[in-house]
Design a protein around this motif. Structure first.
Motif, PDB file in Angstrom:
ATOM      1  N   ASN A   1       0.835  -1.194   0.000  1.00 20.55           N
ATOM      2  CA  ASN A   1       0.000   0.000   0.000  1.00 20.55           C
ATOM      3  C   ASN A   1       0.871   1.245   0.000  1.00 20.55           C
ATOM      4  O   ASN A   1       0.691   2.141   0.815  1.00 20.55           O
ATOM      5  N   ASN A   2       1.810   1.294  -0.915  1.00 23.32           N
ATOM      6  CA  ASN A   2       2.721   2.443  -0.975  1.00 23.32           C
ATOM      7  C   ASN A   2       1.943   3.753  -1.044  1.00 23.32           C
ATOM      8  O   ASN A   2       0.947   3.862  -1.749  1.00 23.32           O
ATOM      9  N   VAL A   3       2.397   4.742  -0.260  1.00 24.54           N
ATOM     10  CA  VAL A   3       1.681   6.024  -0.173  1.00 24.54           C
ATOM     11  C   VAL A   3       1.420   6.608  -1.561  1.00 24.54           C
ATOM     12  O   VAL A   3       0.337   7.097  -1.854  1.00 24.54           O
ATOM     13  N   ILE A   4       2.441   6.588  -2.413  1.00 22.46           N
ATOM     14  CA  ILE A   4       2.299   7.203  -3.735  1.00 22.46           C
ATOM     15  C   ILE A   4       1.540   6.301  -4.694  1.00 22.46           C
ATOM     16  O   ILE A   4       0.535   6.698  -5.277  1.00 22.46           O
ATOM     17  N   PHE A   5       1.997   5.052  -4.840  1.00 24.54           N
ATOM     18  CA  PHE A   5       1.512   4.229  -5.938  1.00 24.54           C
ATOM     19  C   PHE A   5       0.174   3.569  -5.661  1.00 24.54           C
ATOM     20  O   PHE A   5      -0.527   3.193  -6.587  1.00 24.54           O
ATOM     21  N   ALA A   6      -0.178   3.378  -4.397  1.00 22.39           N
ATOM     22  CA  ALA A   6      -1.462   2.730  -4.149  1.00 22.39           C
ATOM     23  C   ALA A   6      -2.459   3.676  -3.508  1.00 22.39           C
ATOM     24  O   ALA A   6      -3.651   3.599  -3.752  1.00 22.39           O
ATOM     25  N   ARG A   7      -1.989   4.599  -2.672  1.00 19.13           N
ATOM     26  CA  ARG A   7      -2.914   5.469  -1.954  1.00 19.13           C
ATOM     27  C   ARG A   7      -3.068   6.849  -2.576  1.00 19.13           C
ATOM     28  O   ARG A   7      -3.951   7.601  -2.200  1.00 19.13           O
ATOM     29  N   PHE A   8      -2.175   7.227  -3.467  1.00 18.82           N
ATOM     30  CA  PHE A   8      -2.211   8.542  -4.107  1.00 18.82           C
ATOM     31  C   PHE A   8      -2.150   9.699  -3.108  1.00 18.82           C
ATOM     32  O   PHE A   8      -2.947  10.622  -3.173  1.00 18.82           O
ATOM     33  N   LEU A   9      -1.266   9.608  -2.136  1.00 17.43           N
ATOM     34  CA  LEU A   9      -1.129  10.718  -1.189  1.00 17.43           C
ATOM     35  C   LEU A   9       0.249  11.343  -1.391  1.00 17.43           C
ATOM     36  O   LEU A   9       1.223  10.638  -1.645  1.00 17.43           O
TER      37      LEU A   9
ATOM     38  N   CYS B   1      -3.673  14.799  -6.030  1.00 19.51           N
ATOM     39  CA  CYS B   1      -3.990  13.582  -5.260  1.00 19.51           C
ATOM     40  C   CYS B   1      -5.443  13.162  -5.448  1.00 19.51           C
ATOM     41  O   CYS B   1      -5.711  12.036  -5.843  1.00 19.51           O
ATOM     42  N   PRO B   2      -6.437  14.062  -5.176  1.00 17.94           N
ATOM     43  CA  PRO B   2      -7.810  13.634  -5.410  1.00 17.94           C
ATOM     44  C   PRO B   2      -8.066  13.321  -6.876  1.00 17.94           C
ATOM     45  O   PRO B   2      -8.807  12.396  -7.190  1.00 17.94           O
ATOM     46  N   THR B   3      -7.429  14.088  -7.774  1.00 18.31           N
ATOM     47  CA  THR B   3      -7.660  13.865  -9.202  1.00 18.31           C
ATOM     48  C   THR B   3      -7.335  12.427  -9.589  1.00 18.31           C
ATOM     49  O   THR B   3      -8.089  11.772 -10.297  1.00 18.31           O
ATOM     50  N   LEU B   4      -6.193  11.926  -9.103  1.00 21.27           N
ATOM     51  CA  LEU B   4      -5.804  10.582  -9.489  1.00 21.27           C
ATOM     52  C   LEU B   4      -6.529   9.525  -8.668  1.00 21.27           C
ATOM     53  O   LEU B   4      -6.847   8.461  -9.165  1.00 21.27           O
ATOM     54  N   ALA B   5      -6.806   9.841  -7.402  1.00 16.37           N
ATOM     55  CA  ALA B   5      -7.287   8.789  -6.512  1.00 16.37           C
ATOM     56  C   ALA B   5      -8.758   8.455  -6.700  1.00 16.37           C
ATOM     57  O   ALA B   5      -9.126   7.292  -6.659  1.00 16.37           O
ATOM     58  N   VAL B   6      -9.616   9.446  -6.911  1.00 15.97           N
ATOM     59  CA  VAL B   6     -11.058   9.147  -6.883  1.00 15.97           C
ATOM     60  C   VAL B   6     -11.656   8.954  -8.265  1.00 15.97           C
ATOM     61  O   VAL B   6     -12.855   8.761  -8.390  1.00 15.97           O
ATOM     62  N   THR B   7     -10.834   9.009  -9.330  1.00 11.31           N
ATOM     63  CA  THR B   7     -11.431   8.994 -10.655  1.00 11.31           C
ATOM     64  C   THR B   7     -11.607   7.587 -11.226  1.00 11.31           C
ATOM     65  O   THR B   7     -11.572   7.404 -12.428  1.00 11.31           O
ATOM     66  N   THR B   8     -11.838   6.594 -10.363  1.00  8.71           N
ATOM     67  CA  THR B   8     -12.061   5.253 -10.899  1.00  8.71           C
ATOM     68  C   THR B   8     -13.411   5.156 -11.598  1.00  8.71           C
ATOM     69  O   THR B   8     -13.571   4.390 -12.520  1.00  8.71           O
ATOM     70  N   THR B   9     -14.412   5.909 -11.136  1.00 10.89           N
ATOM     71  CA  THR B   9     -15.695   5.947 -11.835  1.00 10.89           C
ATOM     72  C   THR B   9     -16.112   7.401 -12.018  1.00 10.89           C
ATOM     73  O   THR B   9     -15.711   8.272 -11.252  1.00 10.89           O
ATOM     74  N   VAL B  10     -16.947   7.644 -13.044  1.00  4.60           N
ATOM     75  CA  VAL B  10     -17.401   8.998 -13.335  1.00  4.60           C
ATOM     76  C   VAL B  10     -18.183   9.565 -12.143  1.00  4.60           C
ATOM     77  O   VAL B  10     -18.060  10.743 -11.800  1.00  4.60           O
ATOM     78  N   LYS B  11     -18.965   8.684 -11.487  1.00  2.00           N
ATOM     79  CA  LYS B  11     -19.788   9.132 -10.364  1.00  2.00           C
ATOM     80  C   LYS B  11     -18.913   9.688  -9.231  1.00  2.00           C
ATOM     81  O   LYS B  11     -19.179  10.770  -8.699  1.00  2.00           O
ATOM     82  N   ASN B  12     -17.847   8.944  -8.895  1.00  2.00           N
ATOM     83  CA  ASN B  12     -16.938   9.422  -7.859  1.00  2.00           C
ATOM     84  C   ASN B  12     -16.298  10.741  -8.256  1.00  2.00           C
ATOM     85  O   ASN B  12     -16.169  11.657  -7.444  1.00  2.00           O
ATOM     86  N   GLY B  13     -15.889  10.807  -9.528  1.00  2.00           N
ATOM     87  CA  GLY B  13     -15.226  12.027 -10.006  1.00  2.00           C
ATOM     88  C   GLY B  13     -16.123  13.233  -9.850  1.00  2.00           C
ATOM     89  O   GLY B  13     -15.717  14.276  -9.325  1.00  2.00           O
ATOM     90  N   ILE B  14     -17.402  13.098 -10.288  1.00  2.00           N
ATOM     91  CA  ILE B  14     -18.321  14.230 -10.195  1.00  2.00           C
ATOM     92  C   ILE B  14     -18.627  14.555  -8.735  1.00  2.00           C
ATOM     93  O   ILE B  14     -18.681  15.726  -8.341  1.00  2.00           O
TER      94      ILE B  14
END
Lengths: 192, 196
Positions: free
Chosen positions: A15-23, B23-36
Motif C-alpha cells: 500500500n505504498n503512499v504514492i503508488f497505491a494510496r495517491f497521497l 492527489c484527489p484527481t488521481l485517486a477518486v477517478t475510478t468511476t465517473v460518479k466518484n469524479g463528479i
C-alpha cells in the motif's frame, strides 16, 4: 513482532503512499528532479509524518472520542500539523543549523502535503495501538522516501532522453510513475 | 465578472494547466460518479471559503492569514464531510479519506491566497465557481477515460459491447498514464493555438 513486520512490508511495498494510496503527489512530482532534493524531502516527510501521527493519535483517542467531538477532527488535525511544522522549523534552526539548512526549504511545503494529514486519518481508521500507529506512519513515510528516490533517479536520466516535444516534463514523469506503479503492483500478493 | 468565471475552466484550469490538486484527481477517478461527487464537494468548499475569506480578508492581520484561511477552509470541509455522510453514505464510502483531505487540496488554499484575499465578494464567488467547474471538468474527463477503458461502462451503463475492458485503467497505474496523456494533449493543443 510479526505484526510490526507485516505493517512495515504492507506500508512500504503493497500500500505504498504514492503508488497505491495517491497521497503526497505534489512533492512527489514537484521536488523529484534531483536525487539530493528528493532525499531531503523524503527525510523531512519521514520526520514530520512520524511525529504528527504520534501527536494526533492520542489526541483523537483521549480528547475527541471521550468528549464526542469527532466532527472537530479535520480542523484539529490540520491545526496540529501546521503548528507542528512551525515548531519543528524553529527548533531545528536553533539546535541543528546544518540539518535545518538541508531540510529547511521543504518544511513549509509539508503543511499542505496531503500525505501527512492522510496518514494521521488512516492511522485512526486502522484500529492500531499507539505504537503500531506510529510505526505505520513511519513505515509509510519510508515507502514515500523509497518511491521519490527511485523516481528522482529515473528523472535525472530522463533529462538526457529524447522525449517527444509535448511529453516533456510532466507528462513523461506521470507515465514513468505509471510504470513504477505497475512494478509495485507485483508486490500485491506478498501479504494477505 | 464573466472573465473571472471563464478563466478557471479552460485557460487557467487548476488541474490541467496548473497541476494543482493531483492527489484527489488521481485517486477518486475510478468511476465517473466518484469524479463528479468529488468535484461537487470541492466546488462547495471553494465557494464557501472564497466567500468568507473575501469578506474577512480586510480584518485578518496578514501575518496570521494562512492559518486563518486554513481554519475557514477546514470548517467548510467538515460541513461537506457531515453532509455527504448523512445524504450519500455510498459516496462517502468510495471517496473515503479524500473528503477530509480537501483541506489540503492546494487549489482551495491557492484561490484563497491568490484571489479571494484581495478581491471583493462577487468576483471571488465567480472565481470559485469557475475554478471548481474547471476542477470538476478535469475529474470528469479523467474518470470517463478510466471508467470506459477500464470497466467498459460509463456512469454504470455498458458502452463497450463485446470489447473486453483493460483492467489496468481503473488500477493506480492507469490513473498516471491517462493523466500523462491528457496533459500531453493539452500541451499539444495549446502549442498549436499559439502558433496559429
Amino acid at each position: 513482532m510479526k505484526d510490526y513486520l507485516l505493517i512495515m512490508i504492507s506500508a512500504i511495498f503493497i500500500n505504498n503512499v504514492i503508488f497505491a494510496r495517491f497521497l503526497g503527489l505534489c512533492p512527489y512530482l514537484g521536488v523529484s528532479k534531483k536525487f539530493s532534493t528528493a532525499w531531503g524531502m523524503g527525510m523531512a516527510v519521514t520526520f514530520v509524518m512520524t511525529v504528527s501521527t504520534a501527536i494526533t493519535f492520542p489526541l483523537n483517542r483521549y480528547i475527541l472520542l471521550p468528549f464526542h467531538i469527532e466532527y472537530m477532527r479535520t480542523v484539529m488535525f490540520i491545526l496540529v500539523i501546521a503548528s507542528l511544522v512551525q515548531i519543528v522549523e524553529i527548533v531545528l534552526k536553533k539546535t541543528s543549523p546544518s540539518l535545518h539548512r538541508s531540510l529547511g526549504i521543504y518544511l513549509p511545503l509539508i503543511t499542505t502535503n496531503c500525505a501527512i494529514l492522510g496518514m494521521a486519518l488512516l492511522a485512526i481508521k486502522g484500529e492500531y495501538s499507539f505504537f503500531e500507529a506510529v510505526f505505520f506512519a513511519f513505515s509509510s513515510a519510508l515507502g514515500f522516501t523509497l518511491a521519490i528516490l527511485i523516481f528522482s533517479g529515473i528523472r535525472e536520466r530522463l533529462d538526457f532522453a529524447n522525449v517527444p516535444e509535448n511529453f516533456k516534463n510532466v507528462p513523461i514523469a506521470l507515465i514513468t510513475a505509471a510504470l513504477l506503479a505497475m512494478s509495485f503492483m507485483g508486490f500485491a500478493g506478498l501479504v494477505k | 465578472m464573466w472573465k473571472e468565471f471563464k478563466k478557471g475552466i479552460i485557460k487557467e484550469n487548476p488541474v490541467l494547466s496548473a497541476l494543482l490538486g493531483l492527489c484527489p484527481t488521481l485517486a477518486v477517478t475510478t468511476t465517473v460518479k466518484n469524479g463528479i461527487g468529488m468535484g461537487l464537494a470541492t466546488i462547495f468548499v471553494l465557494i464557501g471559503s472564497n466567500a468568507v475569506i473575501s469578506l474577512l480578508a480586510r480584518h485578518i492581520p496578514s501575518k496570521v492569514r494562512i492559518p486563518s484561511y486554513i481554519v475557514i477552509i477546514a470548517t467548510f470541509v467538515t460541513i461537506v464531510d457531515l453532509l455527504v455522510q448523512a445524504f450519500s453514505p455510498e459516496l462517502n464510502k468510495s471517496l473515503g479519506i479524500f473528503i477530509p483531505l480537501i483541506v489540503v487540496n492546494c487549489i482551495v488554499l491557492g484561490r484563497a491566497e491568490a484571489f479571494a484575499g484581495r478581491n471583493r465578494f462577487l468576483p471571488s464567488i465567480m472565481d470559485a465557481l469557475g475554478m471548481g467547474l474547471g476542477f470538476t471538468l478535469a475529474l470528469f474527463l479523467l474518470s470517463s477515460i478510466r471508467e470506459i477503458l477500464g470497466n467498459g461502462t460509463f456512469l454504470g451503463f455498458h458502452v463497450l459491447g463485446n470489447i473486453p475492458p483493460i483492467l489496468v485503467f481503473i488500477l493506480p497505474p492507469g490513473a498516471f498514464i491517462s493523466l500523462g496523456f491528457i496533459i500531453a494533449a493539452v500541451s499539444f493543443l495549446s502549442a498549436k493555438r499559439r502558433n496559429g
